[in-house]
Write a protein that holds these residues in place. Structure first.
Motif, PDB file in Angstrom:
ATOM      1  N   LYS A  95     -28.623  41.090  40.437  1.00  0.00           N
ATOM      2  CA  LYS A  95     -28.622  41.006  38.967  1.00  0.00           C
ATOM      3  C   LYS A  95     -28.522  39.547  38.575  1.00  0.00           C
ATOM      4  N   GLU A 102     -32.019  43.252  36.541  1.00  0.00           N
ATOM      5  CA  GLU A 102     -31.842  43.622  37.936  1.00  0.00           C
ATOM      6  C   GLU A 102     -33.184  43.625  38.650  1.00  0.00           C
ATOM      7  N   GLU A 151     -25.928  38.166  41.221  1.00  0.00           N
ATOM      8  CA  GLU A 151     -24.851  38.942  41.819  1.00  0.00           C
ATOM      9  C   GLU A 151     -25.494  40.015  42.691  1.00  0.00           C
ATOM     10  N   MET A 153     -25.700  43.454  43.942  1.00  0.00           N
ATOM     11  CA  MET A 153     -25.218  44.736  43.418  1.00  0.00           C
ATOM     12  C   MET A 153     -25.196  45.831  44.483  1.00  0.00           C
TER      13      MET A 153
END
Length: 157
Positions: A95, A102, A151, A153
């Motif tokens: 993300k 995403e 990030e 995920m």
């Protein structure tokens, strides 16, 4: 010195099939084009001959590179990979921390990369930046437009 690249059995078979096609189909075709052009007479002014020779040169370069890739390729046993961190052949969902978009990518070897189908090279800036990361980790990645933060995920195989 060649760099080892890791492939699935399917990916390596695809490379070997391409190499066989180049050697067994394209090489004879180009050789025949050269012979046909040579039969037309004066080679110094024969554009067909020069074009066929150029095509032969490019083909032989491509064959040599592909042979090198195949020679340094290794099949990876995905069942033995650590699924807790991002590795080659990981399917990773990331993300963008700025816009919350995403993305889902499968990390693959260079020759298997196909961004339209979600296959990202492990040697790309994003691929390199994700290697070794775990779910929840932040990856600060230098891309041509600057730094991006992602990030991790999810990771799967």
């Amino acid at each position: 010195m060649s760099n080892v690249s890791y492939y699935t059995e399917e990916g390596l078979k695809k490379l070997k099939d391409e190499l066989a096609h180049l050697e067994q189909v394209e090489r004879p075709r180009v050789s025949q084009e050269i012979a046909d052009a040579r039969d037309k007479g004066d080679l110094s002014e024969n554009a067909e001959y020069h074009a066929a020779k150029e095509e032969q040169s490019l083909l032989e370069t491509k064959i040599a590179k592909l042979k090198n890739v195949v020679a340094s390729a290794r099949i990876i046993d995905e069942s033995e990979l650590d699924t807790s961190k991002v590795l080659i052949h990981s399917i990773v969902v990331i993300k963008n921390t700025i816009n919350n978009m995403e993305f889902k990518y499968t990390l693959v070897a260079d020759s298997e990369s196909d961004i339209k189908n979600g296959k990202l090279s492990v040697n790309s800036p994003i691929g390199k930046g994700l290697l070794g990361k775990k779910v929840g980790d932040l990856a600060e990645i230098q891309v041509p437009n600057g730094k991006m933060n992602f990030e991790v995920m999810d990771i799967s195989r």
